[in-house]
Design a protein around this motif. Structure first.
Motif, PDB file in Angstrom:
ATOM      1  N   UNK A 204       0.843  -1.194   0.000  1.00  0.00           N
ATOM      2  CA  UNK A 204       0.000   0.000   0.000  1.00  0.00           C
ATOM      3  C   UNK A 204       0.876   1.241   0.000  1.00  0.00           C
ATOM      4  N   UNK A 205       0.387   2.259  -0.630  1.00  0.00           N
ATOM      5  CA  UNK A 205       1.013   3.572  -0.569  1.00  0.00           C
ATOM      6  C   UNK A 205       0.313   4.350   0.538  1.00  0.00           C
ATOM      7  N   UNK A 206       0.789   5.506   0.866  1.00  0.00           N
ATOM      8  CA  UNK A 206       0.101   6.325   1.856  1.00  0.00           C
ATOM      9  C   UNK A 206       0.383   7.794   1.608  1.00  0.00           C
ATOM     10  N   UNK A 207      -0.551   8.614   2.026  1.00  0.00           N
ATOM     11  CA  UNK A 207      -0.375  10.062   2.006  1.00  0.00           C
ATOM     12  C   UNK A 207      -0.262  10.528   3.444  1.00  0.00           C
ATOM     13  N   UNK A 208       0.640  11.455   3.699  1.00  0.00           N
ATOM     14  CA  UNK A 208       0.861  11.940   5.054  1.00  0.00           C
ATOM     15  C   UNK A 208       0.764  13.460   5.080  1.00  0.00           C
ATOM     16  N   UNK A 209       0.495  13.991   6.260  1.00  0.00           N
ATOM     17  CA  UNK A 209       0.407  15.448   6.422  1.00  0.00           C
ATOM     18  C   UNK A 209       0.765  15.800   7.854  1.00  0.00           C
ATOM     19  N   UNK A 210       1.397  16.935   8.019  1.00  0.00           N
ATOM     20  CA  UNK A 210       1.694  17.511   9.333  1.00  0.00           C
ATOM     21  C   UNK A 210       1.235  18.959   9.327  1.00  0.00           C
ATOM     22  N   UNK A 211       0.474  19.333  10.345  1.00  0.00           N
ATOM     23  CA  UNK A 211      -0.061  20.692  10.451  1.00  0.00           C
ATOM     24  C   UNK A 211       0.397  21.287  11.780  1.00  0.00           C
ATOM     25  N   UNK A 212       0.966  22.472  11.722  1.00  0.00           N
ATOM     26  CA  UNK A 212       1.388  23.201  12.918  1.00  0.00           C
ATOM     27  C   UNK A 212       0.570  24.482  13.015  1.00  0.00           C
ATOM     28  N   UNK A 213      -0.114  24.668  14.150  1.00  0.00           N
ATOM     29  CA  UNK A 213      -1.032  25.803  14.326  1.00  0.00           C
ATOM     30  C   UNK A 213      -0.659  26.549  15.600  1.00  0.00           C
ATOM     31  N   UNK A 214      -0.642  27.880  15.501  1.00  0.00           N
ATOM     32  CA  UNK A 214      -0.471  28.723  16.674  1.00  0.00           C
ATOM     33  C   UNK A 214      -1.808  29.386  16.982  1.00  0.00           C
ATOM     34  N   UNK A 215      -2.346  29.116  18.179  1.00  0.00           N
ATOM     35  CA  UNK A 215      -3.631  29.677  18.613  1.00  0.00           C
ATOM     36  C   UNK A 215      -3.375  30.809  19.604  1.00  0.00           C
ATOM     37  N   UNK A 216      -4.312  31.751  19.627  1.00  0.00           N
ATOM     38  CA  UNK A 216      -4.323  32.748  20.683  1.00  0.00           C
ATOM     39  C   UNK A 216      -5.169  32.214  21.839  1.00  0.00           C
ATOM     40  N   UNK A 217      -4.647  32.315  23.050  1.00  0.00           N
ATOM     41  CA  UNK A 217      -5.378  31.871  24.237  1.00  0.00           C
ATOM     42  C   UNK A 217      -6.183  33.008  24.823  1.00  0.00           C
ATOM     43  N   UNK A 218      -7.379  32.694  25.278  1.00  0.00           N
ATOM     44  CA  UNK A 218      -8.292  33.687  25.815  1.00  0.00           C
ATOM     45  C   UNK A 218      -8.655  33.303  27.256  1.00  0.00           C
ATOM     46  N   UNK A 219      -8.728  34.324  28.123  1.00  0.00           N
ATOM     47  CA  UNK A 219      -9.110  34.073  29.503  1.00  0.00           C
ATOM     48  C   UNK A 219      -7.917  33.834  30.371  1.00  0.00           C
ATOM     49  N   UNK A 220      -8.185  33.459  31.608  1.00  0.00           N
ATOM     50  CA  UNK A 220      -7.091  33.148  32.527  1.00  0.00           C
ATOM     51  C   UNK A 220      -6.266  34.350  32.910  1.00  0.00           C
ATOM     52  N   UNK A 221      -6.856  35.547  32.802  1.00  0.00           N
ATOM     53  CA  UNK A 221      -6.127  36.756  33.179  1.00  0.00           C
ATOM     54  C   UNK A 221      -5.205  37.277  32.112  1.00  0.00           C
TER      55      UNK A 221
END
Length: 259
Positions: free
Chosen positions: A241-258
């Motif tokens: 079998x062949x395969x397709x791969x992916x890597x995703x890197x995301x930077x989120x803004x955090x809300x709350x917690x002061x």
């Protein structure tokens, strides 16, 4: 004359007062923010931004292989370069004739490399040059088959006709686009799940993503080759079998917690 002199002195005094008035307001103007009398100043260092979270997600999606790639070669040795090349050409022509009789119209057969090099006997002494004892010719061919079940018969035909090196046997899918998109979806969802768990543990919630980076691809999976495949006929080959791969890197803004 006295009246005229008085008038002149009055004009001179008025001019001096006017010059002073013109210079005074300019000196009294407030300086722009961040500037002092000695010129612009560097801004004060800001506190590190701790309200962002960077996470990564990866995924692989298997795709049934519908293509197989074979790479084999003919190697010959002889005392002279001309003889090594001539022997190689005769054997390779026989190999190509047999292989082409096994492949279909959608298959590809092409030369992938040719080399002719001397063979040396090690020098008996360190200060002596090695001695040429013969020459080796190598001609490699790559075959891409649209029928994975044809891999065994084609490989057997090549070996029977004189091929003596097999360097690749790999399966791959001709179309992995849908699998690649699915891998991107799964990798993105995995990254978000991880971010949500971390944010919840910190007593915060996820804001909008700030940056997103994605990468991926596919790689043919090689089939294991046994040593006896070099000499045995009716070589058993099982499609992988062949395969397709992916890597995703995301930077989120955090809300709350002061924050």
């Amino acid at each position: 004359m006295g009246g005229s002199n008085a008038w002149n002195w009055w004009l001179v005094a008025s001019a001096v007062v006017a010059v002073a008035a013109a210079c005074g307001p300019a000196a009294a103007k407030p300086l722009p923010e961040g500037e002092f009398m000695n010129g612009p100043q560097a801004p004060l260092p800001s506190e590190p931004d701790t309200s962002r979270l960077t996470v990564s997600g990866s995924a692989q999606v298997l795709v049934p292989a519908d293509r197989v790639r074979l790479r084999f070669a003919v190697e010959t040795q002889a005392p002279t370069a001309e003889e090594a090349a001539a022997q190689n050409a005769r054997t390779m022509n026989a190999v190509l004739e047999r292989v082409r009789s096994e492949v279909g119209p959608e298959d590809r057969v092409e030369t992938s490399g040719y080399g002719l090099s001397p063979r040396y006997r090690p020098a008996p002494e360190r200060d002596q040059a090695p001695e040429i004892v013969g020459y080796q010719a190598r001609n490699a061919v790559v075959v891409v088959l649209a029928d994975v079940d044809a891999a065994g018969p084609v490989l057997d035909a090549a070996l029977e006709a004189g091929a003596n090196r097999v360097t690749e046997l790999s399966f791959f899918a001709s179309d992995t686009e849908e699998a690649r998109l699915e891998a991107l979806r799964e990798a993105t969802a995995g990254a978000r799940r991880e971010a949500e768990v971390i944010a919840e543990s910190l007593g915060m919630t996820l804001g909008p993503p700030v940056t997103v980076q994605a990468s991926g691809g596919n790689r043919p999976r090689p089939a294991p080759m046994r040593a006896e495949a070099m000499v045995a006929m009716d070589t058993p080959i099982e499609a992988g079998s062949d395969y397709a791969s992916a890597t995703v890197t995301i930077t989120y803004r955090l809300v709350g917690g002061g924050s």
